[in-house]
Scaffold this motif. Sequence first.
Motif, PDB file in Angstrom:
ATOM      1  N   PHE A  14       0.870  -1.177   0.000  1.00  0.00           N
ATOM      2  CA  PHE A  14       0.000   0.000   0.000  1.00  0.00           C
ATOM      3  C   PHE A  14       0.904   1.223   0.000  1.00  0.00           C
ATOM      4  O   PHE A  14       1.671   1.437   0.933  1.00  0.00           O
ATOM      5  CB  PHE A  14      -0.908  -0.013   1.228  1.00  0.00           C
ATOM      6  CG  PHE A  14      -1.764  -1.251   1.301  1.00  0.00           C
ATOM      7  CD1 PHE A  14      -3.051  -1.248   0.766  1.00  0.00           C
ATOM      8  CD2 PHE A  14      -1.282  -2.412   1.866  1.00  0.00           C
ATOM      9  CE1 PHE A  14      -3.837  -2.388   0.816  1.00  0.00           C
ATOM     10  CE2 PHE A  14      -2.060  -3.555   1.921  1.00  0.00           C
ATOM     11  CZ  PHE A  14      -3.340  -3.549   1.389  1.00  0.00           C
ATOM     12  N   ALA A 119      -6.998  -1.398   2.236  1.00  0.00           N
ATOM     13  CA  ALA A 119      -6.699  -0.058   1.726  1.00  0.00           C
ATOM     14  C   ALA A 119      -7.703   0.963   2.251  1.00  0.00           C
ATOM     15  O   ALA A 119      -7.337   2.085   2.639  1.00  0.00           O
ATOM     16  CB  ALA A 119      -6.698  -0.066   0.197  1.00  0.00           C
ATOM     17  N   TRP A 132      -2.870   0.325  -3.897  1.00  0.00           N
ATOM     18  CA  TRP A 132      -2.255  -0.949  -3.533  1.00  0.00           C
ATOM     19  C   TRP A 132      -1.768  -1.679  -4.772  1.00  0.00           C
ATOM     20  O   TRP A 132      -2.215  -1.461  -5.886  1.00  0.00           O
ATOM     21  CB  TRP A 132      -3.220  -1.827  -2.741  1.00  0.00           C
ATOM     22  CG  TRP A 132      -4.491  -2.217  -3.451  1.00  0.00           C
ATOM     23  CD1 TRP A 132      -5.682  -1.553  -3.448  1.00  0.00           C
ATOM     24  CD2 TRP A 132      -4.685  -3.366  -4.272  1.00  0.00           C
ATOM     25  NE1 TRP A 132      -6.605  -2.208  -4.208  1.00  0.00           N
ATOM     26  CE2 TRP A 132      -6.031  -3.331  -4.724  1.00  0.00           C
ATOM     27  CE3 TRP A 132      -3.877  -4.425  -4.656  1.00  0.00           C
ATOM     28  CZ2 TRP A 132      -6.572  -4.317  -5.543  1.00  0.00           C
ATOM     29  CZ3 TRP A 132      -4.413  -5.404  -5.479  1.00  0.00           C
ATOM     30  CH2 TRP A 132      -5.748  -5.351  -5.908  1.00  0.00           C
TER      31      TRP A 132
END
Length: 321
Positions: A14, A119, A132
């Motif tokens: 991420f 996320a 991500w």
Amino acid sequence: MPAPDASPPSFCTFRFERSPENYLDADRITRIWQAVPGLPTTGEVLLHVTPLSGDGDQESDYFLKAGYTASGGVVPPPNRASMAEDPRVRNPWEGQTPFAAPALMLSCRPESGTPEEAAQHLRECTDETVTWHKVPTPLATLYPSGFTVLLPIETEYEITPDQAAAAWRWLDDFLLRARQRRPEHWPPEADGQPVGDGFPPYRYLPPPEPWRLKRSMSWSRSLMSFAAPGDGFQCPHCGGNPDEEVIMEALHTAFQENPEAPDLLLRAPCCGIILPFNALINNWLGFARFCLQFSGCPCDDNDLAELNNLMQTPFKIVHVY
């Protein structure tokens, strides 16, 4: 984002899309670290920086897995035999380097087939723009040739978000200092003896100013282990060398009885003192739920004492190759 699938969840990275010069901001690191325990993940979570390449160019040393784009969608791998043989190839299909260096990122293994839930959790908790990417196991990617781990001697040590931010800043300050140090194998300038193929010794020059050493900070719900080929222990109490077979058998029993939270307090067979396993003096085996990792430079006793004082708990060094 790709549609959910039934395949086992893979590691994902991420990326926090703010400008890279902000990656050291203590308040920002605190917000991200506060979000880590609530992530829907299994296993280890790494907060890490991808550096500039060793030659000082503007490409990152970070790799994507062949078959995945930087946005997470699946595409055919490049039609080049060398790339097909090596899954760790630079991303060639979007005309850009997805991880411009330095970049602040977090890697983990989401519990579900898609990492979008993780996320979204990060976006809500950190007020950051988060994208991500599917990637290989991050440690193998970040440190292909080995790394150094700094881990607390107390295996159940719990770090607060503020402490995590302070540890992150310390790690960066330490690496900026350490990059100026002459490598141990480098001949001193005063050495008049030729080296290599008769060439005189060269003055050591540190890496270019924008170049940064790799570093990461890890946390895990379960106990992480770090090991390298090695042998032997020394007792910090009596200075003796406890029998390695006895120590390893005690470790085996502790993990058999409770794999997720083994009791790593043991009685040293040399003098009978009870101490945590990590307190035994060695640099090839250790366990932790939190640690700092880096590569490219040594860490000496003065560096370790500085970290111990900052975190108010003793740390040890493990070298992983």
